[in-house]
Write a protein that holds these residues in place. Structure first.
Motif, PDB file in Angstrom:
ATOM      1  N   SER A   1       0.795  -1.226   0.000  1.00  0.00           N
ATOM      2  CA  SER A   1       0.000   0.000   0.000  1.00  0.00           C
ATOM      3  C   SER A   1       0.828   1.277   0.000  1.00  0.00           C
ATOM      4  CB  SER A   1      -0.927   0.017   1.221  1.00  0.00           C
ATOM      5  OG  SER A   1      -0.193   0.215   2.420  1.00  0.00           O
ATOM      6  N   PHE A   2       2.117   1.194   0.287  1.00  0.00           N
ATOM      7  CA  PHE A   2       2.904   2.415   0.483  1.00  0.00           C
ATOM      8  C   PHE A   2       3.129   3.179  -0.808  1.00  0.00           C
ATOM      9  CE2 PHE A   2       3.551   0.363   4.449  1.00  0.00           C
ATOM     10  CZ  PHE A   2       3.564   1.424   5.340  1.00  0.00           C
ATOM     11  N   VAL A   3       2.879   4.492  -0.724  1.00  0.00           N
ATOM     12  CA  VAL A   3       2.961   5.348  -1.908  1.00  0.00           C
ATOM     13  C   VAL A   3       4.165   6.273  -1.887  1.00  0.00           C
ATOM     14  CG1 VAL A   3       0.459   5.305  -2.301  1.00  0.00           C
ATOM     15  CG2 VAL A   3       1.439   7.118  -0.879  1.00  0.00           C
ATOM     16  N   ASN A   4       4.825   6.414  -0.743  1.00  0.00           N
ATOM     17  CA  ASN A   4       5.925   7.376  -0.668  1.00  0.00           C
ATOM     18  C   ASN A   4       7.256   6.755  -0.246  1.00  0.00           C
ATOM     19  OD1 ASN A   4       5.277   6.984   2.041  1.00  0.00           O
ATOM     20  ND2 ASN A   4       5.638   9.125   2.586  1.00  0.00           N
ATOM     21  N   CYS A   5       7.403   5.475  -0.504  1.00  0.00           N
ATOM     22  CA  CYS A   5       8.697   4.824  -0.281  1.00  0.00           C
ATOM     23  C   CYS A   5       8.858   3.724  -1.328  1.00  0.00           C
ATOM     24  CB  CYS A   5       8.823   4.278   1.138  1.00  0.00           C
ATOM     25  SG  CYS A   5       7.710   2.943   1.577  1.00  0.00           S
ATOM     26  N   SER A   6      10.085   3.242  -1.464  1.00  0.00           N
ATOM     27  CA  SER A   6      10.343   2.213  -2.471  1.00  0.00           C
ATOM     28  C   SER A   6       9.771   0.864  -2.014  1.00  0.00           C
ATOM     29  CB  SER A   6      11.849   2.077  -2.694  1.00  0.00           C
ATOM     30  OG  SER A   6      12.456   1.487  -1.554  1.00  0.00           O
TER      31      SER A   6
END
Length: 165
Positions: free
Chosen positions: A12-17
């Motif tokens: 779900s993460f949008v701001n990390c690799s």
């Protein structure tokens, strides 16, 4: 919020690799979370106290955001701070500035968005009266629990929009 799996959270993460999302420390007690009372899943990384994470359902899609917690100067015991999401007041470091790297080109250039949040990220529980802030509390107001939940969700979504917009 519906119960989440490790796979749900990590993807779900949008701001990390993807690599960062794969390595981040997850809460150990996922099955024990009060999912029906949560507007988002939030936790501090036990192995890295300056890191925190939140995952929220945004229009049917999970949006995960990696946060950095500022270590701010020591506060007076009687000083009160208010969370920008749930409007709970805390004393003695119960609220911290948390910053999130923005998505896309802005994030690659180092741009971040900050928000004052409950350090334990239990905003949903404070909003519903399921947890009380030590030395603080909720603002005395006449809103119903449903109205407070709607306000908390609105503030959370506005923050997520700043991160992803």
């Amino acid at each position: 919020m519906r119960p989440l799996t490790e796979h749900d959270i990590r993807t779900s993460f949008v701001n990390c690799s993807k690599g960062e999302a794969k390595r981040l420390g997850l809460p150990r007690d996922l099955a024990d979370h009060p999912w029906g009372d949560l507007d988002f899943l939030g936790w501090r990384d036990p192995g890295a106290p300056e890191r925190a994470y939140l995952v929220a359902d945004r229009d049917g899609l999970l949006v995960g955001v990696a946060l950095r917690v500022t270590s701010g100067a020591s506060r007076n015991f009687t000083a009160r701070s208010m969370c920008s999401v749930c409007l709970t007041t805390h004393t003695s470091g119960g609220v911290a500035l948390m910053t999130a790297r923005r998505t896309g080109e802005a994030g690659r250039q180092g741009n971040t968005v900050g928000q004052y949040l409950c350090v334990d990220l239990a905003c949903s529980l404070y909003t519903r009266g399921k947890r009380e802030a030590a030395g603080g509390g909720v603002v005395d107001e006449s809103l119903t629990v449903e109205e407070k939940v709607a306000r908390t969700q609105s503030h959370l979504h506005a923050f997520l929009d700043k991160v992803t917009g």
